[in-house]
Design a protein around this motif. Structure first.
Motif, PDB file in Angstrom:
ATOM      1  N   LEU A   2       7.068  -6.087 -11.017  1.00 19.11           N
ATOM      2  CA  LEU A   2       7.329  -6.430 -12.418  1.00 19.11           C
ATOM      3  C   LEU A   2       7.643  -5.188 -13.239  1.00 19.11           C
ATOM      4  O   LEU A   2       7.048  -4.124 -13.036  1.00 19.11           O
ATOM      5  CB  LEU A   2       6.111  -7.116 -13.031  1.00 19.11           C
ATOM      6  CG  LEU A   2       5.828  -8.540 -12.598  1.00 19.11           C
ATOM      7  CD1 LEU A   2       4.532  -9.024 -13.214  1.00 19.11           C
ATOM      8  CD2 LEU A   2       6.975  -9.455 -12.964  1.00 19.11           C
ATOM      9  N   PHE A   3       8.566  -5.370 -14.202  1.00 15.51           N
ATOM     10  CA  PHE A   3       8.915  -4.313 -15.133  1.00 15.51           C
ATOM     11  C   PHE A   3       8.940  -4.876 -16.548  1.00 15.51           C
ATOM     12  O   PHE A   3       9.488  -5.954 -16.786  1.00 15.51           O
ATOM     13  CB  PHE A   3      10.298  -3.729 -14.812  1.00 15.51           C
ATOM     14  CG  PHE A   3      10.336  -2.993 -13.514  1.00 15.51           C
ATOM     15  CD1 PHE A   3      10.016  -1.651 -13.448  1.00 15.51           C
ATOM     16  CD2 PHE A   3      10.685  -3.653 -12.347  1.00 15.51           C
ATOM     17  CE1 PHE A   3      10.034  -0.971 -12.238  1.00 15.51           C
ATOM     18  CE2 PHE A   3      10.714  -2.992 -11.133  1.00 15.51           C
ATOM     19  CZ  PHE A   3      10.388  -1.645 -11.083  1.00 15.51           C
ATOM     20  N   ALA A   4       8.332  -4.132 -17.471  1.00 13.68           N
ATOM     21  CA  ALA A   4       8.437  -4.446 -18.896  1.00 13.68           C
ATOM     22  C   ALA A   4       9.667  -3.708 -19.414  1.00 13.68           C
ATOM     23  O   ALA A   4       9.814  -2.503 -19.198  1.00 13.68           O
ATOM     24  CB  ALA A   4       7.192  -3.978 -19.643  1.00 13.68           C
ATOM     25  N   VAL A   5      10.550  -4.442 -20.072  1.00  9.59           N
ATOM     26  CA  VAL A   5      11.786  -3.867 -20.595  1.00  9.59           C
ATOM     27  C   VAL A   5      11.796  -4.059 -22.107  1.00  9.59           C
ATOM     28  O   VAL A   5      11.647  -5.178 -22.591  1.00  9.59           O
ATOM     29  CB  VAL A   5      13.024  -4.550 -19.967  1.00  9.59           C
ATOM     30  CG1 VAL A   5      14.303  -3.966 -20.538  1.00  9.59           C
ATOM     31  CG2 VAL A   5      12.989  -4.437 -18.447  1.00  9.59           C
ATOM     32  N   ARG A   6      11.935  -2.946 -22.827  1.00  9.29           N
ATOM     33  CA  ARG A   6      12.028  -2.971 -24.277  1.00  9.29           C
ATOM     34  C   ARG A   6      13.378  -2.385 -24.669  1.00  9.29           C
ATOM     35  O   ARG A   6      13.667  -1.225 -24.350  1.00  9.29           O
ATOM     36  CB  ARG A   6      10.889  -2.165 -24.894  1.00  9.29           C
ATOM     37  CG  ARG A   6       9.531  -2.819 -24.664  1.00  9.29           C
ATOM     38  CD  ARG A   6       8.370  -1.920 -25.022  1.00  9.29           C
ATOM     39  NE  ARG A   6       8.370  -0.590 -24.436  1.00  9.29           N
ATOM     40  CZ  ARG A   6       8.013  -0.306 -23.171  1.00  9.29           C
ATOM     41  NH1 ARG A   6       7.670  -1.262 -22.339  1.00  9.29           N
ATOM     42  NH2 ARG A   6       8.035   0.932 -22.726  1.00  9.29           N
ATOM     43  N   ARG A  60      13.000  -0.201  -9.498  1.00  9.53           N
ATOM     44  CA  ARG A  60      13.459   0.204 -10.832  1.00  9.53           C
ATOM     45  C   ARG A  60      14.987   0.227 -10.947  1.00  9.53           C
ATOM     46  O   ARG A  60      15.528  -0.250 -11.948  1.00  9.53           O
ATOM     47  CB  ARG A  60      12.860   1.556 -11.213  1.00  9.53           C
ATOM     48  CG  ARG A  60      13.223   1.964 -12.615  1.00  9.53           C
ATOM     49  CD  ARG A  60      12.700   3.364 -12.958  1.00  9.53           C
ATOM     50  NE  ARG A  60      13.145   3.736 -14.263  1.00  9.53           N
ATOM     51  CZ  ARG A  60      12.449   3.537 -15.381  1.00  9.53           C
ATOM     52  NH1 ARG A  60      11.254   2.984 -15.330  1.00  9.53           N
ATOM     53  NH2 ARG A  60      12.946   3.898 -16.540  1.00  9.53           N
ATOM     54  N   PRO A  61      15.717   0.760  -9.952  1.00  7.29           N
ATOM     55  CA  PRO A  61      17.181   0.725 -10.067  1.00  7.29           C
ATOM     56  C   PRO A  61      17.742  -0.689 -10.249  1.00  7.29           C
ATOM     57  O   PRO A  61      18.712  -0.878 -10.991  1.00  7.29           O
ATOM     58  CB  PRO A  61      17.667   1.375  -8.768  1.00  7.29           C
ATOM     59  CG  PRO A  61      16.563   2.321  -8.400  1.00  7.29           C
ATOM     60  CD  PRO A  61      15.310   1.575  -8.790  1.00  7.29           C
ATOM     61  N   ALA A  62      17.134  -1.678  -9.625  1.00  3.69           N
ATOM     62  CA  ALA A  62      17.594  -3.063  -9.807  1.00  3.69           C
ATOM     63  C   ALA A  62      17.343  -3.532 -11.235  1.00  3.69           C
ATOM     64  O   ALA A  62      18.190  -4.208 -11.834  1.00  3.69           O
ATOM     65  CB  ALA A  62      16.908  -3.986  -8.807  1.00  3.69           C
ATOM     66  N   ALA A  63      16.198  -3.170 -11.809  1.00  5.88           N
ATOM     67  CA  ALA A  63      15.910  -3.516 -13.207  1.00  5.88           C
ATOM     68  C   ALA A  63      16.872  -2.792 -14.142  1.00  5.88           C
ATOM     69  O   ALA A  63      17.342  -3.368 -15.131  1.00  5.88           O
ATOM     70  CB  ALA A  63      14.464  -3.175 -13.546  1.00  5.88           C
ATOM     71  N   GLU A  64      17.176  -1.543 -13.839  1.00  3.35           N
ATOM     72  CA  GLU A  64      18.125  -0.776 -14.647  1.00  3.35           C
ATOM     73  C   GLU A  64      19.520  -1.404 -14.598  1.00  3.35           C
ATOM     74  O   GLU A  64      20.191  -1.500 -15.628  1.00  3.35           O
ATOM     75  CB  GLU A  64      18.182   0.675 -14.162  1.00  3.35           C
ATOM     76  CG  GLU A  64      16.923   1.449 -14.462  1.00  3.35           C
ATOM     77  CD  GLU A  64      16.877   2.819 -13.793  1.00  3.35           C
ATOM     78  OE1 GLU A  64      17.708   3.093 -12.887  1.00  3.35           O
ATOM     79  OE2 GLU A  64      15.995   3.611 -14.164  1.00  3.35           O
ATOM     80  N   SER A  80      18.558   2.017 -27.187  1.00  5.03           N
ATOM     81  CA  SER A  80      17.651   2.526 -26.155  1.00  5.03           C
ATOM     82  C   SER A  80      17.161   1.381 -25.278  1.00  5.03           C
ATOM     83  O   SER A  80      17.087   0.234 -25.719  1.00  5.03           O
ATOM     84  CB  SER A  80      16.453   3.244 -26.779  1.00  5.03           C
ATOM     85  OG  SER A  80      15.649   2.330 -27.503  1.00  5.03           O
ATOM     86  N   VAL A  81      16.860   1.738 -24.039  1.00  5.06           N
ATOM     87  CA  VAL A  81      16.287   0.799 -23.072  1.00  5.06           C
ATOM     88  C   VAL A  81      15.134   1.523 -22.391  1.00  5.06           C
ATOM     89  O   VAL A  81      15.325   2.590 -21.805  1.00  5.06           O
ATOM     90  CB  VAL A  81      17.325   0.358 -22.012  1.00  5.06           C
ATOM     91  CG1 VAL A  81      16.680  -0.562 -20.991  1.00  5.06           C
ATOM     92  CG2 VAL A  81      18.518  -0.311 -22.669  1.00  5.06           C
ATOM     93  N   GLU A  82      13.941   0.953 -22.507  1.00  7.85           N
ATOM     94  CA  GLU A  82      12.757   1.509 -21.845  1.00  7.85           C
ATOM     95  C   GLU A  82      12.331   0.532 -20.762  1.00  7.85           C
ATOM     96  O   GLU A  82      12.198  -0.669 -21.027  1.00  7.85           O
ATOM     97  CB  GLU A  82      11.620   1.700 -22.845  1.00  7.85           C
ATOM     98  CG  GLU A  82      11.957   2.680 -23.957  1.00  7.85           C
ATOM     99  CD  GLU A  82      10.820   2.766 -24.965  1.00  7.85           C
ATOM    100  OE1 GLU A  82       9.654   2.865 -24.544  1.00  7.85           O
ATOM    101  OE2 GLU A  82      11.123   2.704 -26.164  1.00  7.85           O
ATOM    102  N   ILE A  83      12.124   1.034 -19.567  1.00  9.69           N
ATOM    103  CA  ILE A  83      11.735   0.201 -18.431  1.00  9.69           C
ATOM    104  C   ILE A  83      10.509   0.836 -17.784  1.00  9.69           C
ATOM    105  O   ILE A  83      10.555   1.998 -17.369  1.00  9.69           O
ATOM    106  CB  ILE A  83      12.880   0.089 -17.403  1.00  9.69           C
ATOM    107  CG1 ILE A  83      14.123  -0.519 -18.048  1.00  9.69           C
ATOM    108  CG2 ILE A  83      12.429  -0.715 -16.187  1.00  9.69           C
ATOM    109  CD1 ILE A  83      15.354  -0.509 -17.172  1.00  9.69           C
TER     110      ILE A  83
END
Length: 97
Positions: A2-6, A60-64, A80-83
Motif C-alpha cells: 500500500l502507498f498513500a498518495v497526496r 513504488r515505481p508502479a505507484a509513481e 507536487s506528488v508525495e508517495i
C-alpha cells in the motif's frame, strides 16, 4: 504493497481539470484494481485543489507510474506528488492489524 498518495494541484487548474476529467476518470477506471480509495481534496468553496489516493501497487515505481500517466498529470495540473508506504491500522472503526 500500500502507498498513500497526496497530490497538490497548481493554483488555477480548475478549468484544466474539468477539461480532462473524463479522460482522468477513464484512466483511473482502467486501473481500478490498484485503487483502495481515491478522490479530490477540496478548498472551502468546494473547488478541487488536489487528490488523496490509497494505492495497492507491486512497488513504488508502479505507484509513481500510476500518478505520472494520469491525464491530470499529463495536462500539467500537479504541483507536487508525495508517495509513501502505508499501513492500515483501523478500517471502518475496527482495529485490523
Amino acid at each position: 504493497m500500500l502507498f498513500a498518495v497526496r497530490i497538490t494541484d497548481k493554483p488555477g487548474m480548475g478549468a484544466t481539470r474539468r477539461g480532462v476529467r473524463d479522460a482522468h476518470i477513464a484512466y483511473l477506471s482502467a486501473h481500478a484494481a490498484m485503487l483502495v480509495l481515491a478522490g479530490p481534496v477540496m478548498d472551502a468553496e468546494g473547488n478541487s485543489i488536489g487528490s488523496v489516493r490509497l494505492v495497492e501497487a507491486e512497488n513504488r515505481p508502479a505507484a509513481e507510474r500510476l500518478c505520472a500517466e494520469d491525464p491530470f498529470a499529463l495536462a500539467g495540473c500537479f504541483a507536487s506528488v508525495e508517495i509513501d508506504p502505508y499501513r492500515i491500522v483501523f478500517r471502518d472503526g475496527r482495529l485490523v492489524e
